[in-house]
Write an enzyme that holds these catalytic residues in place. Structure first.
Site, PDB file in Angstrom:
ATOM      1  N   TYR A 288       0.687  -1.194   0.070  1.00 49.66           N
ATOM      2  CA  TYR A 288       0.090  -0.065  -0.076  1.00 49.66           C
ATOM      3  C   TYR A 288       0.868   1.251   0.010  1.00 49.66           C
ATOM      4  O   TYR A 288       0.251   2.286  -0.024  1.00 49.66           O
ATOM      5  CB  TYR A 288      -0.941  -0.144   1.252  1.00 49.66           C
ATOM      6  CG  TYR A 288      -2.157  -0.843   1.049  1.00 49.66           C
ATOM      7  CD1 TYR A 288      -2.279  -2.105   0.712  1.00 49.66           C
ATOM      8  CD2 TYR A 288      -3.382  -0.040   1.121  1.00 49.66           C
ATOM      9  CE1 TYR A 288      -3.421  -2.664   0.363  1.00 49.66           C
ATOM     10  CE2 TYR A 288      -4.547  -0.877   1.029  1.00 49.66           C
ATOM     11  CZ  TYR A 288      -4.540  -2.180   0.665  1.00 49.66           C
ATOM     12  OH  TYR A 288      -5.819  -2.718   0.625  1.00 49.66           O
TER      13      TYR A 288
ATOM     14  N   ASP B 253      -3.219 -18.319   0.360  1.00 44.98           N
ATOM     15  CA  ASP B 253      -4.210 -19.002  -0.363  1.00 44.98           C
ATOM     16  C   ASP B 253      -4.858 -20.095   0.269  1.00 44.98           C
ATOM     17  O   ASP B 253      -6.044 -20.151   0.303  1.00 44.98           O
ATOM     18  CB  ASP B 253      -3.799 -19.391  -1.775  1.00 44.98           C
ATOM     19  CG  ASP B 253      -2.331 -20.091  -1.535  1.00 44.98           C
ATOM     20  OD1 ASP B 253      -1.595 -20.055  -0.415  1.00 44.98           O
ATOM     21  OD2 ASP B 253      -1.870 -20.581  -2.667  1.00 44.98           O
TER      22      ASP B 253
ATOM     23  N   ASP C 291      -6.320  -7.092   3.646  1.00 40.43           N
ATOM     24  CA  ASP C 291      -7.421  -6.407   2.992  1.00 40.43           C
ATOM     25  C   ASP C 291      -8.372  -7.402   2.344  1.00 40.43           C
ATOM     26  O   ASP C 291      -9.776  -7.385   2.742  1.00 40.43           O
ATOM     27  CB  ASP C 291      -6.970  -5.228   2.102  1.00 40.43           C
ATOM     28  CG  ASP C 291      -8.200  -4.895   1.451  1.00 40.43           C
ATOM     29  OD1 ASP C 291      -9.125  -4.431   1.912  1.00 40.43           O
ATOM     30  OD2 ASP C 291      -8.290  -4.707   0.199  1.00 40.43           O
TER      31      ASP C 291
ATOM     32  N   ASP D 107     -12.506  -8.969   3.520  1.00 43.94           N
ATOM     33  CA  ASP D 107     -13.710  -8.735   2.976  1.00 43.94           C
ATOM     34  C   ASP D 107     -14.359 -10.442   3.032  1.00 43.94           C
ATOM     35  O   ASP D 107     -15.491 -10.595   3.058  1.00 43.94           O
ATOM     36  CB  ASP D 107     -13.580  -8.326   1.574  1.00 43.94           C
ATOM     37  CG  ASP D 107     -13.777  -6.911   1.610  1.00 43.94           C
ATOM     38  OD1 ASP D 107     -13.595  -6.244   2.464  1.00 43.94           O
ATOM     39  OD2 ASP D 107     -14.211  -6.493   0.257  1.00 43.94           O
TER      40      ASP D 107
ATOM     41  N   LYS E   1       3.273 -15.768   2.372  1.00 47.14           N
ATOM     42  CA  LYS E   1       3.227 -16.235   0.870  1.00 47.14           C
ATOM     43  C   LYS E   1       4.744 -16.418   0.501  1.00 47.14           C
ATOM     44  O   LYS E   1       5.067 -15.756  -0.604  1.00 47.14           O
ATOM     45  CB  LYS E   1       2.354 -15.417   0.142  1.00 47.14           C
ATOM     46  CG  LYS E   1       2.287 -15.959  -1.351  1.00 47.14           C
ATOM     47  CD  LYS E   1       1.376 -17.071  -1.561  1.00 47.14           C
ATOM     48  CE  LYS E   1       1.369 -17.732  -2.887  1.00 47.14           C
ATOM     49  NZ  LYS E   1       0.774 -19.166  -3.158  1.00 47.14           N
TER      50      LYS E   1
HETATM   51  C1  IPM Z   1     -10.381  -1.393   3.343  1.00 44.45           C
HETATM   52  C2  IPM Z   1     -10.704  -0.816   2.422  1.00 44.45           C
HETATM   53  C3  IPM Z   1      -9.354   0.113   2.136  1.00 44.45           C
HETATM   54  C4  IPM Z   1      -8.401  -0.750   1.990  1.00 44.45           C
HETATM   55  C5  IPM Z   1      -9.384   0.790   0.701  1.00 44.45           C
HETATM   56  C6  IPM Z   1     -10.705   1.775   0.642  1.00 44.45           C
HETATM   57  C7  IPM Z   1      -8.123   1.712   0.444  1.00 44.45           C
HETATM   58  O1  IPM Z   1     -10.764  -1.531   1.511  1.00 44.45           O
HETATM   59  O2  IPM Z   1     -10.529  -0.681   4.702  1.00 44.45           O
HETATM   60  O3  IPM Z   1     -10.371  -2.515   3.541  1.00 44.45           O
HETATM   61  O4  IPM Z   1      -7.961  -1.274   1.025  1.00 44.45           O
HETATM   62  O5  IPM Z   1      -7.498  -0.758   3.141  1.00 44.45           O
HETATM   63 MG    MG Z   2     -11.242  -3.910   2.295  1.00 48.92          MG
END
Ligand code: IPM
Ligand code: MG
Length: 375
Positions: free
Chosen positions: A138, A238, A262, A266, A205
């Site tokens: 990042y 993975d 990240d 999700d 990884k």
């Molecule tokens: C999160 C989001 C952020 C990230 C984006 C919006 C930059 O996806 O907080 O998980 O990738 O960190």
């Molecule tokens: Mg995210």
């Protein structure tokens, strides 16, 4: 009476809607428990960009540094501002500006929330992802270059396809020894405090990323040696992604580099019922304000309709209260959310109901106030 200074940034899309509910609940709980919150709102985001040409003013970090905590809704309106500009301009600018290296994302499903797996039982799942949030992929290092640019002269011959390319893009990930160490120390301490499985799983990884991830692994082994009471294990990201779905009950604390964390969070949000249920905190080492923001984005498709699920934002509020040291308030808010979701009378459309964001916020405010009053 303790008085906290909170900077609230609604942001874009559903951000201001869910922040409004979090502030409503904060107000009510603070009132019952007798602490004060001075909330200042900042109108930053894509709308601000349209009139000012940037997402936040140049002195935003200095302004925010005077607060005890930052509460952020969501940022992004791709039809107005390119995503990489919008997110780097607020979310990443604040994370990097205050060295908020520990992105903490609990995964503990709420009874009554939509749950996607046949097994294990949702009640068996209780883990936390501790994601490094200031380095790795990042950092923003690199660039886009014409294939014959001097910057890429050394790598242009690495693949035949590079030579046939109009342009090369380089995105450099940086992993520092001290950066790995501090996030891993945080993860091990959390595993000790939680006392659940007493286990930290490192997402790695090294089989494909032999520089960054071998440093990550070496530091992990060192940190683990300092916490012999905790079971330390590693898994390639993975395979770990599979385990998040196949055997999530076997996880306790997962420590992950920025990008892996990240993606994994999700995935873990879907175990909670969706992004509308996933809270998140960006913590510092205490010298600077931490930032609290639900995992979800600005959801432009449902913005302005008053139907966003405020659960993630309210659980995030509970994380902020805990960080401020208002444990009773934190417990009341979290328990209030759990009560409302479990009872199922007030449900936003993503949960199959017809309640508005505000109706759900009101229900949680009432439940949390009741619980706070009981102590
Ligand atoms: C999160 C989001 C952020 C990230 C984006 C919006 C930059 O996806 O907080 O998980 O990738 O960190
Ligand atoms: Mg995210």
């Amino acid at each position: 009476m303790a008085r906290y200074r909170i900077a609230a940034i609604g942001g874009d899309g559903i951000g201001p809607e869910v922040v409004g509910e979090a502030l409503r609940v904060l107000d009510v709980v603070a009132d019952v428990l007798g602490f004060g919150c001075g909330v200042e709102r900042f109108p930053w985001g894509c709308g601000y960009y349209e009139s000012h040409g940037h997402m936040m003013p140049g002195d935003a970090i200095e302004l925010l540094s005077r607060f005890d905590a930052i509460y952020l809704g969501a940022v992004g309106m791709p039809s107005v501002v390119p995503e990489e500009v919008a997110l780097r301009g607020v979310v990443l600018a604040i994370r990097f500006g205050f060295d908020q290296f520990a992105n903490v994302r609990p995964v503990k499903p709420l009874a009554g929330a939509p749950y996607p797996l046949a097994r294990p039982d949702a009640s068996e799942i209780d883990f936390v992802v501790v994601r490094e949030a200031t380095e790795g992929m990042y950092l923003g290092l690199g660039g886009r270059y014409p294939a014959d640019a001097p910057e890429v002269a050394e790598i242009a011959g690495l693949r035949a396809v590079f030579g046939r390319s109009r342009e090369l893009a380089v995105q450099t990930g940086v992993y520092s020894e001290a950066g790995c160490r501090r996030i891993m120390e945080r993860a091990f301490r959390l595993a000790e405090e939680r006392g659940r499985l007493g286990q930290v799983t490192s997402a790695t990884k090294a089989n494909a990323m032999g520089h960054g991830m071998t440093l990550w692994n070496d530091v992990f082994d060192e940190v683990a040696r300092g916490h012999r009471d905790v079971k330390a294990e590693w898994q390639n990201v993975d395979a770990l992604a599979m385990r998040f779905v196949a055997r999530p009950e076997t996880l306790d604390v997962v420590v992950a580099p920025n990008l892996f964390g990240d993606i994994l969070t999700d995935l873990s949000a879907s175990l909670l019922g969706g992004l509308g249920f996933a809270p998140s905190a960006n913590l510092t080492d205490g010298h600077w304000p931490s930032m609290f923001e639900p995992c979800h984005g600005s959801a432009p498709d449902i913005a302005g309709q008053g139907i966003a699920n405020p659960t993630a934002a309210l659980l995030t509020l509970a994380m902020m209260l805990e960080d401020l040291g208002e444990e009773a308030a934190a417990r009341a808010v979290e328990a209030g959310v759990r009560k409302v979701v479990a009872e199922g009378r007030v449900r936003t459309p993503d949960m199959g109901g017809a309640a508005s964001t505000a109706e759900m916020g009101e229900a949680v405010a009432e439940a949390a106030a009741g619980l706070a009053a009981q102590g």
